[in-house]
Design a protein around this motif. Structure first.
Motif, PDB file in Angstrom:
ATOM      1  N   CYS A   1       8.836  44.456 -56.571  1.00 27.51           N
ATOM      2  CA  CYS A   1       8.743  44.565 -55.115  1.00 27.51           C
ATOM      3  C   CYS A   1       7.311  44.820 -54.673  1.00 27.51           C
ATOM      4  O   CYS A   1       6.647  45.724 -55.171  1.00 27.51           O
ATOM      5  CB  CYS A   1       9.685  45.671 -54.677  1.00 27.51           C
ATOM      6  N   LYS A   2       6.850  44.030 -53.713  1.00 28.10           N
ATOM      7  CA  LYS A   2       5.489  44.245 -53.183  1.00 28.10           C
ATOM      8  C   LYS A   2       5.539  45.384 -52.153  1.00 28.10           C
ATOM      9  O   LYS A   2       4.801  46.324 -52.213  1.00 28.10           O
ATOM     10  CB  LYS A   2       4.959  42.975 -52.525  1.00 28.10           C
ATOM     11  N   ALA A   3       6.471  45.258 -51.211  1.00 32.65           N
ATOM     12  CA  ALA A   3       6.623  46.324 -50.207  1.00 32.65           C
ATOM     13  C   ALA A   3       7.980  46.165 -49.543  1.00 32.65           C
ATOM     14  O   ALA A   3       8.482  45.049 -49.414  1.00 32.65           O
ATOM     15  CB  ALA A   3       5.531  46.216 -49.158  1.00 32.65           C
ATOM     16  N   VAL A   4       8.572  47.280 -49.153  1.00 32.89           N
ATOM     17  CA  VAL A   4       9.838  47.198 -48.412  1.00 32.89           C
ATOM     18  C   VAL A   4       9.546  47.477 -46.938  1.00 32.89           C
ATOM     19  O   VAL A   4       8.584  48.165 -46.607  1.00 32.89           O
ATOM     20  CB  VAL A   4      10.882  48.224 -48.917  1.00 32.89           C
ATOM     21  N   ASP A   5      10.401  46.935 -46.091  1.00 33.40           N
ATOM     22  CA  ASP A   5      10.277  47.212 -44.663  1.00 33.40           C
ATOM     23  C   ASP A   5      11.044  48.498 -44.381  1.00 33.40           C
ATOM     24  O   ASP A   5      12.251  48.488 -44.143  1.00 33.40           O
ATOM     25  CB  ASP A   5      10.838  46.035 -43.849  1.00 33.40           C
ATOM     26  N   LEU A   6      10.331  49.610 -44.445  1.00 34.51           N
ATOM     27  CA  LEU A   6      10.964  50.920 -44.314  1.00 34.51           C
ATOM     28  C   LEU A   6      11.522  51.114 -42.902  1.00 34.51           C
ATOM     29  O   LEU A   6      12.579  51.729 -42.718  1.00 34.51           O
ATOM     30  CB  LEU A   6       9.936  52.006 -44.645  1.00 34.51           C
ATOM     31  N   SER A   7      10.827  50.584 -41.905  1.00 38.30           N
ATOM     32  CA  SER A   7      11.311  50.722 -40.522  1.00 38.30           C
ATOM     33  C   SER A   7      12.691  50.105 -40.391  1.00 38.30           C
ATOM     34  O   SER A   7      13.626  50.718 -39.872  1.00 38.30           O
ATOM     35  CB  SER A   7      10.381  50.002 -39.540  1.00 38.30           C
ATOM     36  N   GLU A   8      12.814  48.898 -40.905  1.00 33.56           N
ATOM     37  CA  GLU A   8      14.087  48.189 -40.756  1.00 33.56           C
ATOM     38  C   GLU A   8      15.189  48.897 -41.556  1.00 33.56           C
ATOM     39  O   GLU A   8      16.302  49.088 -41.071  1.00 33.56           O
ATOM     40  CB  GLU A   8      13.917  46.761 -41.228  1.00 33.56           C
ATOM     41  N   ALA A   9      14.848  49.291 -42.789  1.00 30.88           N
ATOM     42  CA  ALA A   9      15.864  49.908 -43.654  1.00 30.88           C
ATOM     43  C   ALA A   9      16.366  51.223 -43.051  1.00 30.88           C
ATOM     44  O   ALA A   9      17.580  51.493 -43.019  1.00 30.88           O
ATOM     45  CB  ALA A   9      15.264  50.159 -45.037  1.00 30.88           C
ATOM     46  N   VAL A  10      15.443  52.028 -42.526  1.00 32.16           N
ATOM     47  CA  VAL A  10      15.834  53.331 -41.963  1.00 32.16           C
ATOM     48  C   VAL A  10      16.626  53.135 -40.664  1.00 32.16           C
ATOM     49  O   VAL A  10      17.649  53.798 -40.429  1.00 32.16           O
ATOM     50  CB  VAL A  10      14.578  54.207 -41.729  1.00 32.16           C
ATOM     51  N   THR A  11      16.175  52.217 -39.813  1.00 34.55           N
ATOM     52  CA  THR A  11      16.883  51.978 -38.548  1.00 34.55           C
ATOM     53  C   THR A  11      18.317  51.531 -38.831  1.00 34.55           C
ATOM     54  O   THR A  11      19.273  52.031 -38.216  1.00 34.55           O
ATOM     55  CB  THR A  11      16.156  50.892 -37.715  1.00 34.55           C
ATOM     56  N   ALA A  12      18.478  50.593 -39.786  1.00 34.80           N
ATOM     57  CA  ALA A  12      19.831  50.097 -40.096  1.00 34.80           C
ATOM     58  C   ALA A  12      20.695  51.240 -40.631  1.00 34.80           C
ATOM     59  O   ALA A  12      21.876  51.362 -40.278  1.00 34.80           O
ATOM     60  CB  ALA A  12      19.743  48.965 -41.109  1.00 34.80           C
ATOM     61  N   THR A  13      20.117  52.103 -41.454  1.00 38.42           N
ATOM     62  CA  THR A  13      20.884  53.213 -42.029  1.00 38.42           C
ATOM     63  C   THR A  13      21.341  54.178 -40.936  1.00 38.42           C
ATOM     64  O   THR A  13      22.513  54.568 -40.873  1.00 38.42           O
ATOM     65  CB  THR A  13      20.021  53.984 -43.063  1.00 38.42           C
ATOM     66  N   ILE A  14      20.412  54.543 -40.055  1.00 36.49           N
ATOM     67  CA  ILE A  14      20.767  55.539 -39.033  1.00 36.49           C
ATOM     68  C   ILE A  14      21.742  54.951 -38.017  1.00 36.49           C
ATOM     69  O   ILE A  14      22.695  55.618 -37.590  1.00 36.49           O
ATOM     70  CB  ILE A  14      19.501  56.124 -38.381  1.00 36.49           C
ATOM     71  N   LEU A  15      21.573  53.681 -37.703  1.00 37.17           N
ATOM     72  CA  LEU A  15      22.535  53.051 -36.780  1.00 37.17           C
ATOM     73  C   LEU A  15      23.925  53.012 -37.412  1.00 37.17           C
ATOM     74  O   LEU A  15      24.937  53.260 -36.748  1.00 37.17           O
ATOM     75  CB  LEU A  15      22.057  51.637 -36.417  1.00 37.17           C
ATOM     76  N   ALA A  16      23.970  52.718 -38.709  1.00 40.64           N
ATOM     77  CA  ALA A  16      25.280  52.694 -39.393  1.00 40.64           C
ATOM     78  C   ALA A  16      25.910  54.088 -39.372  1.00 40.64           C
ATOM     79  O   ALA A  16      27.126  54.234 -39.155  1.00 40.64           O
ATOM     80  CB  ALA A  16      25.110  52.209 -40.833  1.00 40.64           C
TER      81      ALA A  16
END
Ligand code: HEM
Length: 472
Positions: A178-193
């Motif tokens: 992995c070069k980099a993960v999109d932490l913003s997207e991953a965290v937003t999706a988690t908290i919305l879920a």
């Protein structure tokens, strides 16, 4: 002392620092309140920069109103007037004045406008409600069924599952090339879920469609909308905000109708659906409960509950990535309190070092305000108030040891979701910092985008390396 401020941790300081003050950003940059009476605190009117006919000072706001207003406050003082179209407003930019205004009973209402008409079902629910019996009952309903300590504890399983899903996907990325993960997207999706499962029992329909609606809603909730400030041209909807708000409401409404219908049917038939806020409210109030108010409450909980927490995690992680000293201190604290053989559990949070924040008494110079004036508390400027904190631009979480902060507002309209927000943010940050070392793939752009909360202009990308032993 705030009731939620039980023994707490450095994590709180870090989170507060990132989301609240010493760091650069607030989750909610400008708090809007309105007064129903002239408060008569003194005889002076606050100083007001000159404005244009009709438009008043609207033009000075620009793309980043919190910054423009702070600049203006440097010349006109921490309590200044501005005219937004035909609406007289007062901008509060210092910590002590903000405390005074937010706790003043005369400023307990919220302004009416397109947001309250189209995004909150006509001032039902909590967020945009006028101060009165509907607001009080709706707020109590939220506290009883979702935001009390008991409800927050009961919903721990949901948070755990979603956060472990997040950790699993990050670990998979770290194990791969992995070069980099999109932490913003991953965290937003988690908290919305987490919020959707808490409210509805499961994520109904398409999660990314809900996320898109949420982003649109939070953006529209924060904008300075010309329809609100020059109401006689509102019908033209020059900036298209009203049209976009109606689209958001249609999208939410069809989701809420589906969920409420399913739960009413299952309650009437005596079948069991997932435990959730909707089921809990309908079981206690009966399925005939005012449907519009229930939908307004759900809207408030989604808007108020997901993006605020996600944004706070994003900024916290951004600041930690820029400040290895604080990151290391936090990791060290987690190693001591939790060890390296397992992941953090919510039960661990109180075991982290004690941190108490005391309420600061305030005395603010007063002004006479016109009835109906809007009060804009520039939380972003308040958090950088140089008369309150030394070197306020620096990220220095320790400064909050024993001091107050206003990231969740104050007074009777302060955030009812503070405990839930902090619990979610703390456990997510703790897990991310405990399970992974993080590196930046390049320079970190810290610019912000204005809205009801200040979001990162660009998503946070970071490279994770798993730091716990395999199998833990
Ligand atoms: C880190 C997370 C959060 C932050 C920074 C935050 C911040 C705020 C702020 C500054 C206010 C305005 C308070 C005032 O006018 O004095 C507010 C109000 C509110 N928040 Fe939060 N909040 C967060 C999480 C949540 C959560 C998790 C929920 C619910 C699920 C929530 C629901 C609300 C509601 C309903 C209001 C309106 C209260 C009223 O007008 O009576 N918030 N929040």
């Amino acid at each position: 002392m705030y009731s939620w401020m039980s023994p707490d941790s450095l994590l709180v300081a870090v989170v507060v620092a990132a989301s609240a003050a010493a760091a650069r950003f607030f989750a909610l940059p400008l708090l809007k309140r309105t007064t129903r009476i002239g408060n008569g605190i003194s005889l002076r009117l606050p100083p007001n920069p000159p404005g244009l006919p009709i438009l008043g000072n609207l033009r000075i706001l620009g793309a980043l109103p919190h910054r423009a207003l702070r600049k203006l406050a440097e010349a006109y003082g921490p309590v200044m007037g501005i005219r937004l179209g035909l609406v007289q407003a007062v901008v509060v930019s210092s910590f002590v004045s903000a405390q005074k205004f937010l706790r003043e009973p005369a400023f307990m209402s919220r302004p009416a406008g397109d947001v309250s008409n189209y995004l909150t079902y006509g001032r039902k629910g909590v967020l945009s409600s006028e101060c009165g019996s509907n607001w009080r009952e709706s707020r109590n309903l939220c506290l009883d069924h979702m935001l009390s300590t008991r409800s927050i504890d009961a919903l721990r399983g949901v948070r755990n599952e979603e956060i472990h899903r997040l950790l699993y996907s990050l670990k998979k990325a770290a194990d791969g090339d992995c070069k980099a993960v999109d932490l913003s997207e991953a965290v937003t999706a988690t908290i919305l879920a987490i919020v959707c499962r808490t409210l509805f029992g499961k994520v109904y329909g398409n999660a990314s469609a809900i996320e898109k609606t949420l982003k649109e809603a939070t953006q529209l909730t924060g904008v300075f909308n010309i329809n609100d400030y020059i109401p006689f041209i509102g019908f033209l909807d020059l900036n298209g905000h009203r049209r976009r708000m109606k689209a958001v409401r249609r999208a939410y409404d069809s989701l809420f109708e589906t969920v409420i219908h399913k739960h009413c049917r299952s309650l009437n038939e005596g079948t069991k659906l997932e435990d959730c806020v909707v089921a809990s409210i309908l079981s206690s109030t009966g399925t005939q409960y005012d449907r519009v108010n229930l939908k307004a409450i759900l809207m408030d909980m989604i808007t108020g509950g997901s993006d605020t927490s996600a944004t706070t995690v994003e900024w916290t992680m951004s600041e930690l990535l820029r400040h290895p000293r604080v990151m290391r201190k936090l990791q060290h604290e987690l190693e001591e309190a939790v060890g390296m053989d397992r992941v953090v559990e919510e039960e661990d949070l109180p075991k982290l070092p004690y941190l108490e924040m005391a309420r600061v008494d305030c005395v603010a110079g007063g002004f006479q305000l016109k009835k109906g004036s809007q009060v804009l508390v520039n939380l972003w400027a308040v958090g950088r108030d140089p008369s309150q904190w030394d070197d306020p631009e620096a990220f220095y979480p320790e400064r909050f040891e024993g001091s107050d902060f206003l990231a969740f507002g104050a007074g009777n309209r302060r955030c009812p979701g503070m405990q839930m927000g902090l619990t979610t943010v703390r456990i997510v940050v703790a897990q991310l910092v405990h399970c992974f070392d993080w590196a930046l793939p390049g320079d970190l752009d810290m610019s912000e985008r204005f809205g009801i909360r200040l979001s990162r202009a660009k998503n946070l990308l970071a490279v994770p390396t798993y730091r716990l032993p395999p199998g833990s």
